[in-house]
Design a protein around this motif. Sequence first.
Motif, PDB file in Angstrom:
ATOM      1  N   TRP A 199       0.805  -1.218   0.000  1.00  0.00           N
ATOM      2  CA  TRP A 199       0.000   0.000   0.000  1.00  0.00           C
ATOM      3  C   TRP A 199       0.839   1.268   0.000  1.00  0.00           C
ATOM      4  O   TRP A 199       0.318   2.356  -0.152  1.00  0.00           O
ATOM      5  CB  TRP A 199      -0.923   0.023   1.220  1.00  0.00           C
ATOM      6  N   ASN A 226       2.971   2.699  -2.114  1.00  0.00           N
ATOM      7  CA  ASN A 226       3.111   3.514  -3.313  1.00  0.00           C
ATOM      8  C   ASN A 226       1.849   3.548  -4.173  1.00  0.00           C
ATOM      9  O   ASN A 226       1.927   3.823  -5.356  1.00  0.00           O
ATOM     10  CB  ASN A 226       4.277   2.982  -4.158  1.00  0.00           C
ATOM     11  N   VAL A 227       0.712   3.253  -3.579  1.00  0.00           N
ATOM     12  CA  VAL A 227      -0.535   3.221  -4.339  1.00  0.00           C
ATOM     13  C   VAL A 227      -1.274   4.534  -4.133  1.00  0.00           C
ATOM     14  O   VAL A 227      -1.534   4.930  -2.995  1.00  0.00           O
ATOM     15  CB  VAL A 227      -1.421   2.027  -3.899  1.00  0.00           C
ATOM     16  N   PRO A 228      -1.606   5.245  -5.214  1.00  0.00           N
ATOM     17  CA  PRO A 228      -2.318   6.516  -5.072  1.00  0.00           C
ATOM     18  C   PRO A 228      -3.754   6.303  -4.582  1.00  0.00           C
ATOM     19  O   PRO A 228      -4.341   5.242  -4.775  1.00  0.00           O
ATOM     20  CB  PRO A 228      -2.317   7.096  -6.492  1.00  0.00           C
ATOM     21  N   GLU A 229      -4.281   7.325  -3.952  1.00  0.00           N
ATOM     22  CA  GLU A 229      -5.665   7.270  -3.480  1.00  0.00           C
ATOM     23  C   GLU A 229      -6.603   7.091  -4.661  1.00  0.00           C
ATOM     24  O   GLU A 229      -6.361   7.595  -5.748  1.00  0.00           O
ATOM     25  CB  GLU A 229      -6.025   8.568  -2.748  1.00  0.00           C
ATOM     26  N   SER A 230      -7.667   6.327  -4.433  1.00  0.00           N
ATOM     27  CA  SER A 230      -8.683   6.136  -5.461  1.00  0.00           C
ATOM     28  C   SER A 230      -9.984   5.765  -4.765  1.00  0.00           C
ATOM     29  O   SER A 230     -10.043   5.714  -3.540  1.00  0.00           O
ATOM     30  CB  SER A 230      -8.276   5.040  -6.452  1.00  0.00           C
ATOM     31  N   TYR A 241      -5.779   0.858  -0.499  1.00  0.00           N
ATOM     32  CA  TYR A 241      -6.042   1.325  -1.860  1.00  0.00           C
ATOM     33  C   TYR A 241      -5.637   0.261  -2.873  1.00  0.00           C
ATOM     34  O   TYR A 241      -4.629  -0.403  -2.721  1.00  0.00           O
ATOM     35  CB  TYR A 241      -5.278   2.623  -2.167  1.00  0.00           C
ATOM     36  N   ASP A 291      -4.308  -1.170  -6.387  1.00  0.00           N
ATOM     37  CA  ASP A 291      -3.381  -0.825  -7.452  1.00  0.00           C
ATOM     38  C   ASP A 291      -4.143  -0.889  -8.778  1.00  0.00           C
ATOM     39  O   ASP A 291      -4.761  -1.910  -9.099  1.00  0.00           O
ATOM     40  CB  ASP A 291      -2.212  -1.810  -7.457  1.00  0.00           C
ATOM     41  N   ARG A 292      -4.115   0.182  -9.532  1.00  0.00           N
ATOM     42  CA  ARG A 292      -4.883   0.269 -10.784  1.00  0.00           C
ATOM     43  C   ARG A 292      -4.535  -0.863 -11.757  1.00  0.00           C
ATOM     44  O   ARG A 292      -5.410  -1.441 -12.399  1.00  0.00           O
ATOM     45  CB  ARG A 292      -4.623   1.625 -11.421  1.00  0.00           C
ATOM     46  N   THR A 320     -10.091   1.971 -13.380  1.00  0.00           N
ATOM     47  CA  THR A 320     -10.783   2.986 -12.577  1.00  0.00           C
ATOM     48  C   THR A 320     -12.166   2.527 -12.138  1.00  0.00           C
ATOM     49  O   THR A 320     -12.820   3.209 -11.363  1.00  0.00           O
ATOM     50  CB  THR A 320     -10.922   4.313 -13.353  1.00  0.00           C
TER      51      THR A 320
END
Length: 166
Positions: A6, A8-12, A88, A90-91, A103
């Motif tokens: 978690w 390095n995973v951007p918020e989403s 979060y 990972d995309r 997304t």
Amino acid sequence: MEYHNWDNVPESNIVFLGNVAYNTTEEQLRKMLELAGPVVDIKLVFDSQTGRAKGYGFCQYPDANIAASAIKNLNDHLVDGRNIKVGYADRRRVQRSFNTDGTTLGSVPGEAVSRAIGLGQVHRLVDELGSGERRALVGQFAEFARDNLMAAREELARNRGLAWAL
């Protein structure tokens, strides 16, 4: 085994669900995840060869604020004897798991997702359901049909098994 990082995973608005018991249902997870707010979609990941659960999945919330609340308040929450890990998503992992743009989990409001199965399979599955589960199935489809009438009609026309089950 693939572990989730978690850091390095951007918020989403999509969260990763880890340490899920293999027999846990999406409905069991939904009850927990709705404590943070409304849920758009929940999907568990299954092995394509065996059909068995892989022990992880994803939940899509309407916005990133609700997802952040879920991570803060529901991580390590006990479900079906296991402490569920919530972070979060990972995309790229969402893309690989559901063949989407990463997304969304693939659910688009108003769009029915079809997975047609034979009538024999439907008969067997419906016979295995209890009366409460049958009522829930009909209720869920009725709710879907209220919001997406044309999509519901198209799905019933495409999938005779679903029409028979309902």
